[in-house]
Design a protein around this motif. Structure first.
Motif, mmCIF file in Angstrom:
data_model
loop_
_atom_site.group_PDB
_atom_site.id
_atom_site.type_symbol
_atom_site.label_atom_id
_atom_site.label_comp_id
_atom_site.label_asym_id
_atom_site.label_seq_id
_atom_site.Cartn_x
_atom_site.Cartn_y
_atom_site.Cartn_z
ATOM 1 N N ARG A 128 8.757 1.317 -12.539
ATOM 2 C CA ARG A 128 9.063 2.072 -11.299
ATOM 3 C C ARG A 128 7.040 1.608 -11.185
ATOM 4 N NH1 ARG A 128 5.722 6.646 -10.294
ATOM 5 N NH2 ARG A 128 4.907 7.377 -12.845
ATOM 6 N N GLU A 129 6.509 0.994 -9.687
ATOM 7 C CA GLU A 129 6.339 0.697 -8.865
ATOM 8 C C GLU A 129 4.401 1.775 -9.832
ATOM 9 O OE1 GLU A 129 6.433 1.379 -4.550
ATOM 10 O OE2 GLU A 129 6.885 -0.378 -4.232
ATOM 11 N N VAL A 130 3.294 0.796 -9.278
ATOM 12 C CA VAL A 130 2.281 1.601 -10.304
ATOM 13 C C VAL A 130 0.957 1.634 -9.427
ATOM 14 C CG1 VAL A 130 3.095 1.791 -12.009
ATOM 15 C CG2 VAL A 130 1.891 -0.033 -11.821
ATOM 16 N N PHE A 131 0.030 2.164 -9.502
ATOM 17 C CA PHE A 131 -1.440 2.061 -8.980
ATOM 18 C C PHE A 131 -1.977 0.933 -9.525
ATOM 19 C CE2 PHE A 131 -5.931 3.569 -8.990
ATOM 20 C CZ PHE A 131 -6.019 2.641 -8.089
ATOM 21 N N GLN A 132 -2.534 -0.160 -8.532
ATOM 22 C CA GLN A 132 -3.203 -0.897 -8.835
ATOM 23 C C GLN A 132 -5.115 -1.131 -8.591
ATOM 24 O OE1 GLN A 132 -1.508 -5.339 -7.842
ATOM 25 N NE2 GLN A 132 -2.524 -6.134 -9.573
ATOM 26 N N ILE A 133 -5.998 -0.578 -8.746
ATOM 27 C CA ILE A 133 -7.113 -1.041 -8.784
ATOM 28 C C ILE A 133 -7.857 -2.627 -8.377
ATOM 29 C CG2 ILE A 133 -8.479 -0.327 -10.866
ATOM 30 C CD1 ILE A 133 -9.693 0.851 -8.730
ATOM 31 N N ASP A 134 -6.918 -3.131 -9.314
ATOM 32 C CA ASP A 134 -7.802 -4.127 -8.756
ATOM 33 C C ASP A 134 -8.227 -5.029 -7.630
ATOM 34 O OD1 ASP A 134 -5.887 -4.689 -10.352
ATOM 35 O OD2 ASP A 134 -5.856 -6.461 -11.051
ATOM 36 N N ALA A 135 -6.484 -4.643 -7.174
ATOM 37 C CA ALA A 135 -5.978 -5.562 -5.673
ATOM 38 C C ALA A 135 -6.694 -4.589 -4.777
ATOM 39 C CB ALA A 135 -4.207 -5.187 -5.596
ATOM 40 N N LEU B 270 0.802 -1.143 0.038
ATOM 41 C CA LEU B 270 0.179 0.153 -0.114
ATOM 42 C C LEU B 270 0.690 1.391 0.082
ATOM 43 C CD1 LEU B 270 -2.962 -0.954 2.785
ATOM 44 C CD2 LEU B 270 -2.958 -0.337 0.167
ATOM 45 N N TYR B 271 0.603 2.379 -0.768
ATOM 46 C CA TYR B 271 0.776 3.794 -0.452
ATOM 47 C C TYR B 271 0.522 3.914 0.972
ATOM 48 C CZ TYR B 271 2.122 3.275 -5.494
ATOM 49 O OH TYR B 271 3.006 3.174 -7.100
ATOM 50 N N PRO B 272 1.117 5.408 1.586
ATOM 51 C CA PRO B 272 0.993 5.758 2.793
ATOM 52 C C PRO B 272 -1.156 6.760 2.430
ATOM 53 C CG PRO B 272 2.648 6.307 1.997
ATOM 54 C CD PRO B 272 2.472 5.667 0.788
ATOM 55 N N ASN B 273 -2.008 6.726 0.747
ATOM 56 C CA ASN B 273 -3.715 7.320 0.386
ATOM 57 C C ASN B 273 -3.621 6.140 0.446
ATOM 58 O OD1 ASN B 273 -2.432 6.055 -1.928
ATOM 59 N ND2 ASN B 273 -3.090 8.205 -2.873
ATOM 60 N N LEU B 274 -3.289 4.606 1.361
ATOM 61 C CA LEU B 274 -3.994 2.888 1.122
ATOM 62 C C LEU B 274 -4.363 2.698 -0.250
ATOM 63 C CD1 LEU B 274 -5.928 3.992 4.041
ATOM 64 C CD2 LEU B 274 -4.203 2.665 3.688
ATOM 65 N N PHE B 275 -4.004 3.411 -1.714
ATOM 66 C CA PHE B 275 -3.452 3.047 -3.035
ATOM 67 C C PHE B 275 -3.329 1.746 -2.678
ATOM 68 C CE2 PHE B 275 -5.227 6.727 -5.841
ATOM 69 C CZ PHE B 275 -7.185 6.773 -5.120
ATOM 70 N N SER B 276 -3.141 0.761 -3.710
ATOM 71 C CA SER B 276 -2.702 -0.743 -4.066
ATOM 72 C C SER B 276 -1.194 -0.549 -4.544
ATOM 73 C CB SER B 276 -3.505 -1.435 -4.152
ATOM 74 O OG SER B 276 -2.759 -3.031 -3.987
ATOM 75 N N ILE B 277 -0.260 -1.136 -4.184
ATOM 76 C CA ILE B 277 1.060 -1.103 -5.570
ATOM 77 C C ILE B 277 1.149 -2.569 -6.316
ATOM 78 C CG2 ILE B 277 3.424 -0.876 -4.808
ATOM 79 C CD1 ILE B 277 3.004 0.254 -1.977
ATOM 80 N N HIS B 278 1.516 -1.985 -7.224
ATOM 81 C CA HIS B 278 1.571 -3.013 -8.402
ATOM 82 C C HIS B 278 3.716 -2.846 -8.211
ATOM 83 C CE1 HIS B 278 2.810 -6.109 -11.146
ATOM 84 N NE2 HIS B 278 1.312 -6.542 -11.323
ATOM 85 N N PRO B 279 3.659 -4.445 -7.885
ATOM 86 C CA PRO B 279 5.633 -4.037 -7.870
ATOM 87 C C PRO B 279 6.297 -3.981 -9.401
ATOM 88 C CG PRO B 279 4.578 -6.369 -7.437
ATOM 89 C CD PRO B 279 3.465 -5.420 -7.825
ATOM 90 N N PRO B 280 6.980 -3.568 -9.418
ATOM 91 C CA PRO B 280 7.751 -3.511 -11.285
ATOM 92 C C PRO B 280 8.255 -4.727 -11.632
ATOM 93 C CG PRO B 280 9.417 -2.062 -9.751
ATOM 94 C CD PRO B 280 7.933 -2.637 -8.690
#
Length: 147
Positions: A45-52, A29-39
């Motif tokens: 670089r890491e990206v936001f992942q909505i399906d998670a 998780l990012y600090p804003n609680l969005f989910s991270i997809h690893p690179p």
């Protein structure tokens, strides 16, 4: 991780659910609680992942309520560290709307507004109760599934 949490919840393995949730919270998780997809490569670089995020929501729901084949399982995989809580307006198969209240990890109150299926089988902590009600009828149950 969201997917594995869902699987462990369906298997009713609350220790593994708790471990996987902690792993998800600490590393996905990012600090804003969005989910991270690893690179996927060193150049990305890491990206936001909505399906998670959607999957995690489904996993939490699976811990609190499972419904299939006219059977509704209440708090089937409540992790030990979710001591007190409630959920309002959860939908179960059959069109039922369910409110669940628990304290110290134990069901306190369950309210069901029946949907289009009028016969269900409730399951909670080894208790099984067959219930018949009319569509839109509201029944309130205690921890022993008595109404």
């Amino acid at each position: 991780l969201s997917w594995t949490i869902c699987l462990y919840a369906r298997l009713k393995d609350k220790q593994k659910v708790q471990q996987e949730i902690e792993k998800y919270m600490k590393g996905s998780l990012y600090p804003n609680l969005f989910s991270i997809h690893p690179p996927l490569s060193e150049k990305e670089r890491e990206v936001f992942q909505i399906d998670a995020l959607f999957g995690f929501t489904a996993a939490v729901a699976e811990c609190l309520l499972q419904s299939q084949n006219d059977k509704i399982h209440i708090l089937p995989c409540l992790p030990d560290n979710w001591k007190n809580g409630s959920i309002l307006g959860m939908k179960a198969r059959g069109g039922h709307v369910i409110d669940i209240f628990w304290k110290d990890g134990i069901l306190e109150r369950l309210i069901i507004k029946f949907g289009f299926k009028t016969k269900i089988e409730l399951h909670y902590s080894g208790i099984v109760k067959r219930v018949t009600a009319k569509t839109d009828e509201v029944l309130e149950f205690d921890r022993s599934l008595t109404y």
